[in-house]
Design a protein around this motif. Structure first.
Motif, short mmCIF file in Angstrom:
data_model
loop_
_atom_site.label_atom_id
_atom_site.label_comp_id
_atom_site.label_asym_id
_atom_site.label_seq_id
_atom_site.Cartn_x
_atom_site.Cartn_y
_atom_site.Cartn_z
N GLU A 123 34.90 39.77 42.44
CA GLU A 123 35.88 38.78 42.85
C GLU A 123 36.80 39.34 43.93
O GLU A 123 37.12 38.66 44.92
CB GLU A 123 36.69 38.33 41.63
N ILE A 124 37.23 40.58 43.75
CA ILE A 124 38.13 41.17 44.74
C ILE A 124 37.42 41.38 46.08
O ILE A 124 37.96 41.05 47.15
CB ILE A 124 38.68 42.51 44.21
N ALA A 182 39.19 38.89 33.02
CA ALA A 182 38.26 40.00 32.83
C ALA A 182 38.98 41.22 32.27
O ALA A 182 38.44 41.94 31.42
CB ALA A 182 37.57 40.35 34.15
N SER A 183 40.20 41.47 32.74
CA SER A 183 40.95 42.62 32.23
C SER A 183 41.34 42.42 30.76
O SER A 183 41.35 43.36 29.97
CB SER A 183 42.19 42.86 33.08
N VAL A 243 40.39 37.90 37.56
CA VAL A 243 40.62 39.32 37.30
C VAL A 243 41.43 39.51 36.02
O VAL A 243 41.15 40.40 35.21
CB VAL A 243 41.32 39.98 38.51
N ARG A 244 42.45 38.65 35.83
CA ARG A 244 43.26 38.75 34.62
C ARG A 244 42.41 38.51 33.37
O ARG A 244 42.50 39.24 32.38
CB ARG A 244 44.41 37.76 34.67
N MET A 277 41.29 34.08 42.30
CA MET A 277 40.77 35.43 42.11
C MET A 277 41.61 36.20 41.09
O MET A 277 41.09 36.90 40.22
CB MET A 277 40.74 36.17 43.44
N ALA A 278 42.93 36.06 41.18
CA ALA A 278 43.83 36.76 40.26
C ALA A 278 43.61 36.29 38.82
O ALA A 278 43.65 37.08 37.87
CB ALA A 278 45.27 36.55 40.67
N LEU A 329 34.46 44.83 34.48
CA LEU A 329 34.78 45.62 35.68
C LEU A 329 33.99 45.12 36.89
O LEU A 329 34.52 45.05 38.00
CB LEU A 329 34.48 47.10 35.42
N MET A 382 35.53 41.86 38.07
CA MET A 382 36.77 42.08 38.85
C MET A 382 36.46 42.60 40.24
O MET A 382 37.04 42.13 41.24
CB MET A 382 37.67 43.06 38.08
N ARG A 383 35.56 43.57 40.34
CA ARG A 383 35.25 44.13 41.65
C ARG A 383 34.61 43.09 42.57
O ARG A 383 34.94 42.99 43.76
CB ARG A 383 34.33 45.33 41.49
#
Length: 391
Positions: free
Chosen positions: A176-177, A201-202, A198-199, A194-195, A170, A173-174
């Motif tokens: 990177e965003i 990490a999710s 995030v992917r 970035m996507a 989490l 992701m935060r």
């Protein structure tokens, strides 16, 4: 309203008092009978025989004997009753004191249990008396507190590690965003990067959630509470698991050796497949280039076995128990490492849910060999398996 009952100390004291008074009463009765029988020498004389006393009186021998027996009986009974009363009082008081001293550890157990809480699990009875049943009870209670304390500590450690593992993806992701959104010059390529982060990490967070759910489900089904009980060959699960990691084994150029004989068990197929998958995934994940992987299944008596071994980094045998603890690897915290850190914990929980056992042996030169033993399909599951422990 519950009627109050006499305490155990009072009941034991009354029981001892009854035994003591009864024994003394029987003793007094026997003494009285012996004395009255012994004081009859005149019965052997000729009827009409007289005796002359020291004061010059002449009495019939039978009458003189009856007087002696009567006086001796009264004196014996009077002194016996006094002695009976004195001994009874001393015996009851002494029994009350002795019983109280003997039951003191039980009072310590009760008071310690009343004080116990999550913050006071370090308290112990510490009874150092003789090795009697009460001492054994106190020692057993202390051992139980040791296990409870270790279980609470393991639970706290598990929650802390799980929270850390969940926060890590989490936070990634935060971060990177936030960084990408704050960059006014970011282009499409940067947003795609970035996507991707995030992917990934999710997916890691989703994998951790899935592993936690499997672990909780396995622990909830320990003993005979399995939701599903159908025959399943462990060899089939091994083949499926090996197919799933085939690309990784090729990338690492692993030498894979298998000897898959039938190993049919009764249980939950999804949990059993997950068990084989976790063992093989770990054997591949923690292997090295040009390493080896060997898997064997078969039966031995009333049990079937699944053996998975691999080469890899060196593991101290003393650290092997820590491998089955969540989020730990060889006794070290493994938060942030590859995988969820719950693979072998799930294996142990699934094995326990099916009435089996799992053990591991560190290999010379590096690597690990894990052996799983489960009841065969024609062997009834045990009434209750041992509880899953994280200590």
């Amino acid at each position: 309203m519950r009627t109050p009952r006499p305490t155990l100390r009072l009941r034991l004291t009354l029981f001892n008092a009854v035994l003591l008074v009864g024994s003394l009463a029987v003793f007094v009765l026997l003494a009285w009978l012996l004395v009255t029988d012994a004081l009859r020498p005149a019965d052997q004389l000729v009827p009409g025989t007289t005796v002359v006393l020291a004061d010059g009186r002449e009495l019939d021998a039978a009458a003189w004997q009856d007087g002696i027996v009567e006086r001796a009986s009264r004196e014996l009974l009077a002194k016996a009753l006094v002695a009976l009363l004195a001994i009874s009082v001393v015996g009851v008081v002494g029994a009350y004191a002795v019983v109280g001293r003997a039951l003191r550890p039980l009072q310590q157990v009760t008071s310690t249990a009343r004080r116990l809480g999550e913050q006071t699990l370090d308290q112990r009875i510490g009874y150092s008396g003789t090795g009697d049943e009460v001492a054994e009870l106190a020692a057993t209670f202390d051992d139980m507190l040791d296990r409870l304390s270790a279980s609470f500590e393991a639970q706290k450690r598990f929650v802390a590690n799980a929270s850390h593992e969940l926060r890590t993806p989490l936070a990634v992701m935060r971060t990177e965003i936030d960084v990408t959104m704050a960059d006014d010059t970011a282009d499409v390529a940067e947003y795609k990067r970035m996507a991707t982060v995030v992917r990934d990490a999710s997916e890691r967070a989703n994998g951790l959630f899935d592993a936690l759910l499997v672990l909780a489900s396995s622990e909830a089904q320990s003993g005979r509470r399995l939701v599903r009980k159908v025959p399943r060959d462990l060899a089939e699960g091994v083949c499926a698991a090996l197919s799933a990691v085939q690309a990784e084994t090729r990338r690492l150029k692993l030498d894979v050796r298998t000897a898959l004989d039938p190993a049919v068990v009764v249980g939950d197929p999804s949990l059993l497949d997950r068990l084989a998958g976790n063992l093989i995934e770990n054997a591949v994940r923690y292997n090295h280039l040009h390493g080896r992987l060997w898997v064997r299944t078969g039966s031995h008596g009333s049990h079937v076995y699944l053996l998975v071994g691999n080469t890899g980094f060196e593991v101290d045998q003393a650290d092997v128990p820590g491998l089955f603890e969540p989020f730990r690897r060889g006794g070290r915290e493994r938060t942030g490492a590859r995988g969820s850190g719950l693979g072998l914990s799930i294996v142990r929980a699934v094995a326990d849910a099916h009435g089996g056992t799992v053990s591991a042996v560190a290999q010379p030169g590096g690597g690990l060999e894990v052996t799983l033993m489960l009841p065969a399909a024609d062997t009834p599951l045990p009434v209750a398996a041992s509880p899953v422990r994280r200590n």
